[in-house]
Design an enzyme around this catalytic site. Structure first.
Site, short mmCIF file in Angstrom:
data_model
loop_
_atom_site.label_atom_id
_atom_site.label_comp_id
_atom_site.label_asym_id
_atom_site.label_seq_id
_atom_site.Cartn_x
_atom_site.Cartn_y
_atom_site.Cartn_z
N GLN A 1 -16.14 -5.30 -12.46
CA GLN A 1 -14.72 -5.01 -12.63
C GLN A 1 -13.87 -5.77 -11.60
OE1 GLN A 1 -13.63 -0.86 -12.21
NE2 GLN A 1 -12.03 -1.07 -13.74
N PHE B 1 -6.39 -3.37 -20.83
CA PHE B 1 -5.56 -3.81 -19.70
C PHE B 1 -4.16 -3.20 -19.78
CE2 PHE B 1 -8.37 -7.24 -21.20
CZ PHE B 1 -9.35 -7.13 -20.23
N ARG C 1 -14.65 6.02 -2.98
CA ARG C 1 -16.06 6.00 -3.27
C ARG C 1 -16.36 5.14 -4.50
NH1 ARG C 1 -18.84 11.42 -5.18
NH2 ARG C 1 -21.04 11.12 -4.65
N ILE C 2 -17.43 4.39 -4.42
CA ILE C 2 -17.85 3.55 -5.54
C ILE C 2 -19.01 4.26 -6.24
CG2 ILE C 2 -18.77 1.32 -6.24
CD1 ILE C 2 -15.85 1.27 -5.21
N GLU D 1 -7.14 -1.59 -11.04
CA GLU D 1 -5.88 -2.30 -10.80
C GLU D 1 -5.94 -3.11 -9.50
OE1 GLU D 1 -3.98 -1.40 -13.45
OE2 GLU D 1 -5.26 0.32 -13.88
#
Lengths: 731, 212, 326
Positions: free
Chosen positions: A630, A234, A620-621, A698
């Site tokens: 996530q 993180f 795009r994933i 993020e």
């Protein structure tokens, strides 16, 4: 765009490292089996500022098994030549471990004990007696002087504010927060002559490599970092914190491999944190909700030896189309260790202030919060006039409103009750810029039809191993089974830090570049090879599927990589793929909208999140199953930020008083209801990078806290401007 | 459906590192009549004692316990936790150290069938105990159904809390605290997941408990 | 952690012998091992008592319940007799810690557990409880979780146990055995307020060993329950809590047992609240009126003022939950 069929990319695959992780075989930093390793434990300063006047190590050294106690009294002088590629705050002023008698903050490492067993090292560390000449430390941002501001202005915001029909002037407080990844920071250091190997918890192997090389004044390639698994980060593992050099010093001074694991408590001052902020917002608008002025004053904490700043200004400049904006951003140097980026760095902080303020304005105007945002939606980036690469916020808002059932919301605060609980809903926007840094990846296609792809990146949880293999598999035309992606070794091709939502986009683009090149080399080899069924075919019309090259419209005409390479006596094809960001003429951001429903116990003040939905325009994933995890994880982190997380400093001596997981509250399972994530379809952003990815890690966290705070207001009619929102504020 | 990463994907240590041994200062374990016996756990090489001018070793005790079906007879420093015994001495780093204070659950193992925090368990107290860690859960190549469910549901990200989650989940299912999602949430709350995979952890436990 | 010698005892006589020689008893170990690691506790000898025959839950001749000192929290909470007779005990136990810790920690150890005050746990801070005479860093430090009741100039630390609050409410008895034989201590006298000697926490003599906690019989039906208020939903110590047991017959409250947790240096019995309830008919107004007395005598600190109001509301809520609103 690759002419290759997309089979792996976009498929909801499970993690390729899943089996290792569920069987306990994934090897984290402290778990590498290094022959002859001994244990080091750091002794922390117990004053907040001053000088060390003496160190009594006799009792520690008398413990059987103690090898050495190292402090500034006997440590080697390090070089600290500076690392020009560092992403640390500028000026090469990092904390210099054991180099002098100065104590700059409570908990600063002042000595390290090395012993043959962990138990002995820990006990001996507790026996080291350090004498100090303590002076009063300054750790309270509210009472310490701030430095010179960073300024931004467009139009005349003060004038516009003064003349606005509706004005809002509010200040938001956000606390210091710690990453608290589950894996403690840990380093095993071993010297082989002049070469140093570090098995380390790092989000940036090549960054740590160069930082440590600079500290010790040795060539970069004398340092090797190995980090195949990272137990969460993180942001906390993106810098080379002092314990890494400490481990290396201890290994050098004892001539043995040394394992150094920070205690959970030591992570609160031995690594960085999200700094505390005070964020004042003045909003001016007309009665129809057109924002005319935004004046923002920001103040955040930093250390005395480094000036940490982050991207906290963008949101207040470009989310809304206000013609007049002014910002000033000051840091306050304190006797604390230096902050660092933490998930959604700066942007999450800004979102709480800006999105809370917009919610306040909406209430003041009697305009629906979503409608208010639509009325201020810009057509181009108002901070620089650039067109957006993609910006689908309207679509996020519409999709979210529909899926969340926003239209059923009674706009009146404190209007919905369920027994003892007041029910409220809220929403907020999140944005995250798309930073761009160069990346490389080595691609090797073997004659057996398998491929190995390597880059010195990390996988702290998002699924780098899996998603990069997905990109490679499609670009090479292989099945996932025949592609292995390796990472976590500084000898591999360099990449950006595994942070800032850069890994998928930048490393993925390098991987695709390398794989495309290899595939094209193979195709060229085939179409020029008289013995190949593809001889003479148009190279541009040859695709590879399942490891077999064939003419696109004639699958029968083709052969496998294996046949091709073997016949040509080629053991493998290998190239270095790369991604180099060019100049851009676009404003590039990921966007999110978070919707939250909370229940607030009307009498007891407890807040519980009942449901949450995030809608994402993140490009795009690549790996939807992992992206979903996530996203939900980002929401969970946001619930923590909104309701629980708060690092508390005792300003009398700079001691952190809740430096453990029993007192620094993070969400547990029972805090988390069903959560939902929606990714906008067809989101490829080819202007951002070749694979169309904007970044996800993020933006899924940014805006969660204000969505909850806005829901709390809607539930109770009470506006809480300080995080976390705890019972005190709601009784 | 996808291919799996194997341990060989992990970069090897640099060239000279020879046989694995986190046990340098523990005598090698040797199988004796089916049992594994380790001697002189804490005393260490004489050279070290000479180097530090050390006096006597810290108090230690002999203890025999079974870990994942394998008997160990050991001499342990009385201060050694079960967690450190597993991670530092028995080459079983699957159990994780997250807080070392009973506040995160990453170290969860089964002792005599009950889920406990191994960080707060002194190894010296485990005479005759049966310990099961995440390394001992799978039946050969066949994963435990909960391990399989964790993969299918994607109930982890970084993976560091995962062994503790899984061992805790096994305990939770054995105890029968899986009547509803809310019950699972409460009874799995002793395991913190900072990546925030709770929704999917609950689904994995549900799937396994109800044989879905 | 300081080195220590270790011995495991097989019977009570052996235990007492070891305890008399200065040995420190260890049962579940969840508090002791944690504090040894922080070097707050530095016993020279640990005496493992887990093999002693103190694991039973039995109904007493008078119809009460006797819970052996070595019964684990999880076992006690799940015990059918405990669940049916004294839900307040089961609930307090199951709202404590985590499932793992409840599988380790025992009833005797639970009431012996030491405060979670962070200054107590930090050996570099002043703490009169840990090091008499070193001052109290919490009084003027960060004291959000600290006590508002039963504090002294020397100490403001909260007793962390939940089940001890139920025991206090139900007026349990602690059975102990020592070198001079067995004795019984009323729960109200077992845990000590800090006064000027915060290092003394229990009314135990050197070498004494808890054998059981006994809950007296109450007229039936006895409705009871435990409410715990905390920032997160689980796995956290109480900000405030309330243990309530009521016996209502003929529409009138005949017995009322109320205690609060998270607010006192010891589990805080609330006789003023109880008194207000006895002889009255359950109603929302009664709960509110009675709960007004819950924080009588409170002396809040800088960061825990909210506990005064929160305590009253916690007690009021739990009176309603247990007593209904008729």
């Amino acid at each position: 765009m690759s002419p290759q069929p997309q089979a792996a990319v976009g498929a909801p695959l499970t993690r390729v490292d899943g089996r290792l992780k569920v069987t306990g075989k994934a090897t984290y930093a402290a778990e590498h089996d290094i022959e002859g390793v001994v244990h080091a434990v750091i002794v922390d300063s117990t004053i907040g500022r001053g000088r060390i006047t003496g160190i009594d190590t006799r009792a520690a050294l008398a413990q059987p098994g103690v090898i050495k106690v190292i402090s500034h009294l006997n440590a080697p002088r390090l070089v600290y030549r500076g690392n020009p590629e560092s992403i640390d705050p500028p000026g090469n002023k990092q904390l210099r471990i054991f180099q002098d008698d100065k104590v700059l903050f409570h908990g600063q490492p002042v000595a390290v004990v090395v012993a043959t067993t962990l138990e002995t090292a820990q006990h001996a560390a507790s026996l080291v007696k350090v004498r100090y000449d303590a002076t009063k430390s300054s750790t309270d941002m509210a009472s310490a002087p701030a430095g010179e501001p960073v300024n931004y202005a467009r139009g005349d915001a003060d004038k516009a504010f003064a003349s606005a029909a509706v004005r809002l002037d509010v200040t938001y407080q956000q606390p210091r927060a710690h990453h608290n990844a589950m894996e403690p920071h840990a380093t095993i250091a071993r010297w082989d002559g002049d070469k140093l190997t570090l098995w380390d918890k790092t989000q940036w192997p090549v960054g740590t490599q160069k930082d440590v090389a600079a500290q010790f004044g040795i060539p970069n390639d004398s340092v090797r970092i190995i980090a195949p698994f990272v137990g969460g980060g993180f942001g906390s593992a993106i810098r080379a914190w002092p314990h890494i050099a400490t481990a290396a010093i201890a290994a050098r001074e004892t001539g043995r491999p040394v394992k150094l694991v920070l205690s959970r408590k030591q992570m609160y001052f031995g690594t960085g944190y999200r700094p505390a902020y005070e964020y004042r917002v003045r909003l001016g608008s007309d009665r129809r909700g057109r924002v005319s002025a935004m004046v923002q004053h920001l103040k955040s904490e930093t250390s005395t030896y480094e000036n940490f700043t982050e991207g906290v200004l963008h949101a207040g400049q470009m989310v809304y189309n206000a013609p007049n904006v002014r910002q000033d951003y000051r840091t306050v140097p304190l006797d604390v260790n230096t902050p660092v980026w933490m998930r959604g760095p700066g942007f999450a902080t800004a979102a709480f202030a800006v999105e809370s303020a917009m919610d306040e304005l909406a209430h003041k105007l009697g305009i629906d919060p979503i409608e208010l945002r639509l009325r201020n939606e810009p057509e181009e980036d108002p901070s620089n006039g650039l067109p957006f690469s993609t910006r689908r916020l309207r679509e996020c808002l519409a999709t979210g409103a529909r899926e969340f059932g926003w239209s059923r919301r009674n706009p009146k605060p404190r209007s919905t009750r369920d027994g003892d609980w007041l029910i409220g809903t809220g929403m907020a926007i999140g944005i995250m810029d798309v930073p761009r840094m160069p990346a490389q990846a080595r691609v090797r296609l073997d004659a057996d039809g398998t491929a190995l792809v390597e880059a010195a990146t990390s996988d702290m949880g998002p699924g780098t191993y899996t998603s990069q293999a997905q990109v490679a598999a499609d670009a090479l035309g292989l099945t996932m089974r025949n592609v292995t992606f390796r990472l976590g070794d500084s000898t591999m091709p360099p990449t950006p830090p595994h942070g800032g939502s850069m890994t998928m986009a930048m490393v993925g683009s390098a991987v695709q570049d390398g794989c495309d090149t290899v595939r094209k080399q193979a195709i060229k080899l085939a179409v020029e090879d008289e013995r190949s069924p593809l001889y003479g075919a148009d190279a541009g019309n040859v695709v590879v599927r399942g490891g077999r090259l064939h003419v696109k419209d004639n699958p029968a005409r083709g052969e496998t990589y294996g046949q091709l390479l073997t016949r040509n006596n080629r053991t493998h094809l290998e190239v270095l793929g790369s991604y180099t960001p060019g100049e851009t003429r676009f404003s590039m951001y990921s966007y999110s909208v978070t919707f939250a429903e909370v229940a607030v116990d009307a009498r007891l003040g407890l807040v519980r999140v009942r449901r949450m939905l995030g809608v994402y325009d993140a490009g795009r994933i690549i790996s939807p199953k992992l992206a979903d995890s996530q996203a939900l994880g980002g929401q969970v982190g946001g619930i923590g930020a909104a309701l629980l997380e708060h690092t508390v400093t005792d300003h009398r001596d700079g001691r952190i008083v809740n430096a453990d997981l029993a007192n620094y509250m993070v969400p547990v399972n029972a805090d988390i209801p069903d959560l939902r994530a929606i990714f906008l379809d067809g989101g490829d952003d080819r202007k951002a990078d070749p694979i169309g990815v904007k970044g996800l890690g993020e933006v899924v966290h940014i805006g969660v806290a204000p969505a909850i705070a806005n829901a709390v207001f809607h539930a109770t009619g009470r506006r809480v401007r300080e995080l976390p929102i705890t019972v005190e504020a709601l009784l | 459906m996808s291919t799996e990463l194997t341990e060989s994907a992990v970069p090897p240590p640099t060239e000279h590192s020879a046989a694995p041994s986190r046990r340098t200062f523990i005598a090698t374990t040797t199988a004796v009549g089916g049992a594994v016996v380790a001697g002189g756990l804490m005393t260490g090489p004489a050279a070290l004692a000479a180097e530090t001018g050390a006096a006597e070793a810290p108090p230690s005790s002999r203890v025999s316990l079974t870990v994942n079906g394998k008997r160990h007879a050991l001499t342990v420093d009385n201060r050694t936790s079960l967690l450190d015994l597993l991670r530092e001495h028995l080459d079983l780093p699957g159990s994780k150290k997250g807080c070392n204070a009973g506040a995160c659950g990453a170290c969860t193992v089964l002792v005599d069938g009950r889920r406990v925090n191994s960080c707060l368990t002194l190894a010296v107290r485990l005479e005759g105990a049966e310990v099961t860690t995440v390394e001992g859960l799978a039946d050969g190549d066949g994963l435990h159904p909960l391990q399989q469910a964790f993969i299918e549901q994607d109930a982890f990200q970084c993976g560091y809390c995962t062994p503790g989650q899984i061992m805790s989940g096994v305990g939770c299912i054995q105890e029968g605290h899986t009547g509803s999602a809310d019950e699972i949430r409460e009874w799995m709350s002793g395991n913190i997941c900072r990546c925030g995979c709770y929704v999917k952890i609950v689904r994995a436990v549900e799937q396994t408990a109800h044989g879905k | 952690m300081y080195p220590f010698t270790f011995t495991k005892v097989s019977d009570t006589a052996e235990a007492l012998n070891a305890g008399h020689r200065g040995g420190r008893y260890i049962a579940g170990g969840t508090t002791l091992v944690d504090l040894m690691r922080e070097t707050v506790e530095r016993p020279e000898t640990l005496v493992d008592i887990s093999a002693l025959p103190l694991r039973g839950v039995t109904v007493t001749e008078r119809g009460g319940l006797r819970i052996g000192a070595l019964v684990r929290m999880a076992e006690a909470a799940a015990h059918a007799k405990v669940r049916t007779t004294y839900p307040v005990i089961s609930e307090a136990l199951e709202l404590s810690a985590s499932a793992q810790l409840r599988n380790m920690a025992t009833i005797g150890g639970n009431i012996m557990q030491r405060t979670r005050c962070t200054y107590f746990r930090d050996v570099t801070a002043g703490c009169n409880k840990r090091e008499p005479g070193s001052g109290c860093a919490a009084r003027d430090g960060f004291n959000r979780t600290h006590a508002i009741l039963g504090t002294s100039d020397a100490c403001v630390a909260t007793h962390p146990s939940d089940v001890a609050v139920a025991f206090a409410a139900l007026q349990a008895t602690v059975h102990v055995v020592g070198p001079d034989g067995a004795r019984s201590i009323p729960f109200a006298d077992f845990l000590l307020r800090p006064g000027s000697t915060p290092e003394r926490e229990q009314a135990l003599q050197k070498g004494e060993l808890i054998t059981a906690v006994e809950i007296p019989a109450f007229p039936r039906p006895l409705k009871s329950g435990y409410l715990k208020v905390r920032d997160r939903q689980s796995y956290e110590f109480a900000l405030t809590s309330a243990a309530v047991a009521l016996h209502v017959r003929g529409g009138v409250i005949r017995e009322a047992k109320v205690a609060a947790g998270g607010v006192g240096t010891v589990p805080w019995k609330l006789p003023a609240v109880e008194k207000h309830l006895i002889g009255e008919r359950p109603s929302q107004a009664l709960w509110a009126e009675a709960a007004k007395h819950a924080a009588d005598g409170a002396r809040p600190l800088e960061h825990n003022r909210f506990k005064v109001e929160l305590l009253k509301r916690t007690v009021e809520r739990q009176l309603r939950i247990v007593g209904g609103t008729k």
